[in-house]
Every structure is written in structure tokens, then in C-alpha cells.
Design a protein around this motif. Sequence first.
Motif, mmCIF file in Angstrom:
data_model
loop_
_atom_site.group_PDB
_atom_site.id
_atom_site.type_symbol
_atom_site.label_atom_id
_atom_site.label_comp_id
_atom_site.label_asym_id
_atom_site.label_seq_id
_atom_site.Cartn_x
_atom_site.Cartn_y
_atom_site.Cartn_z
ATOM 1 N N ILE A 12 141.995 9.358 -93.602
ATOM 2 C CA ILE A 12 142.227 10.609 -94.434
ATOM 3 C C ILE A 12 143.250 11.225 -93.832
ATOM 4 O O ILE A 12 142.532 12.006 -93.113
ATOM 5 C CB ILE A 12 141.322 10.136 -95.543
ATOM 6 N N SER A 13 144.294 11.228 -94.118
ATOM 7 C CA SER A 13 145.208 13.163 -93.809
ATOM 8 C C SER A 13 145.352 14.257 -94.832
ATOM 9 O O SER A 13 144.352 14.005 -95.948
ATOM 10 C CB SER A 13 147.001 12.390 -93.524
ATOM 11 N N PRO A 14 145.596 14.883 -94.798
ATOM 12 C CA PRO A 14 145.094 16.294 -95.469
ATOM 13 C C PRO A 14 145.482 16.311 -96.923
ATOM 14 O O PRO A 14 144.840 16.450 -98.163
ATOM 15 C CB PRO A 14 145.315 17.653 -94.578
ATOM 16 N N GLU A 15 146.540 15.340 -96.738
ATOM 17 C CA GLU A 15 147.386 15.094 -98.564
ATOM 18 C C GLU A 15 146.338 14.843 -99.212
ATOM 19 O O GLU A 15 146.942 15.115 -100.897
ATOM 20 C CB GLU A 15 148.504 14.814 -98.191
ATOM 21 N N ASP A 62 141.977 19.192 -109.574
ATOM 22 C CA ASP A 62 143.509 19.431 -109.824
ATOM 23 C C ASP A 62 144.431 17.857 -110.423
ATOM 24 O O ASP A 62 144.435 17.009 -109.670
ATOM 25 C CB ASP A 62 143.805 19.445 -107.980
ATOM 26 N N THR A 63 144.712 18.803 -110.830
ATOM 27 C CA THR A 63 145.921 16.554 -112.042
ATOM 28 C C THR A 63 146.732 15.968 -110.572
ATOM 29 O O THR A 63 146.755 15.526 -110.794
ATOM 30 C CB THR A 63 146.280 16.929 -112.813
ATOM 31 N N GLU A 64 147.635 17.055 -110.183
ATOM 32 C CA GLU A 64 148.673 16.416 -109.467
ATOM 33 C C GLU A 64 148.152 16.012 -108.435
ATOM 34 O O GLU A 64 148.278 15.220 -107.674
ATOM 35 C CB GLU A 64 149.740 17.799 -108.663
ATOM 36 N N PHE A 65 146.581 16.626 -107.210
ATOM 37 C CA PHE A 65 146.360 16.353 -106.636
ATOM 38 C C PHE A 65 145.774 14.879 -106.806
ATOM 39 O O PHE A 65 145.877 13.578 -106.216
ATOM 40 C CB PHE A 65 144.989 16.766 -105.802
ATOM 41 N N ARG A 66 144.919 14.775 -108.114
ATOM 42 C CA ARG A 66 144.805 13.184 -108.360
ATOM 43 C C ARG A 66 145.576 12.245 -108.185
ATOM 44 O O ARG A 66 145.209 11.173 -108.164
ATOM 45 C CB ARG A 66 143.362 13.810 -109.819
ATOM 46 N N GLU A 67 146.419 12.825 -109.224
ATOM 47 C CA GLU A 67 147.463 11.439 -109.619
ATOM 48 C C GLU A 67 148.371 11.281 -108.113
ATOM 49 O O GLU A 67 147.941 10.027 -107.954
ATOM 50 C CB GLU A 67 148.871 12.262 -110.896
ATOM 51 N N TRP A 75 147.806 6.563 -104.283
ATOM 52 C CA TRP A 75 147.488 6.258 -103.280
ATOM 53 C C TRP A 75 146.934 4.653 -103.201
ATOM 54 O O TRP A 75 146.981 3.982 -102.027
ATOM 55 C CB TRP A 75 147.309 7.265 -101.997
ATOM 56 N N ILE A 76 145.742 5.011 -103.924
ATOM 57 C CA ILE A 76 144.641 3.999 -104.202
ATOM 58 C C ILE A 76 145.235 2.653 -104.435
ATOM 59 O O ILE A 76 144.744 2.230 -104.042
ATOM 60 C CB ILE A 76 143.407 4.686 -105.003
#
Length: 75
Positions: free
Chosen positions: A35-38, A46-51, A56-57
Amino acid sequence: MINVTIVYSEPNKRFWDFLCGRTQRIVVKAELIPISPEYQGDYTNDTEFREKFQSWITDLWFQKDQNIKDILGQT
């Protein structure tokens, strides 16, 4: 993350059937996915991170579905 896929070659067979010896063949594929840091962050706030994480999933599930189809095609 360990991505595990279990494929039963017979329709309508499940893990319990395997434990009881009622299935002839299963294929288990285990893959270690770093699992990379991104993909490490604040999923809740964090909406941007969640999207990005959800995308990815979703891609992982698509690949898993393709692997299952490939395995069943070999049966």
C-alpha cells in the motif's frame, strides 16, 4: 495488504462445502499488495483521498473479477 481470491470450480459450492469434502477443486490465489503512501490517508474527512482510494479498490475488484473468469475458463 493480502488480496485473497478463492474460486470454486463447481457452481453453488462454498467454503463450508470444501470443509466438508463436498467439492472437488478450489483455486486459492494470494497476492501481497504493498500500500503506497498515496493510498494512506484520512478516509473519513478527506473527500479527494476517499475518491482516489475508492477508485483504487474498484480497480482491484475489477482485476479480481477478471482473474476469477480466467480461472473458471480453465476448468
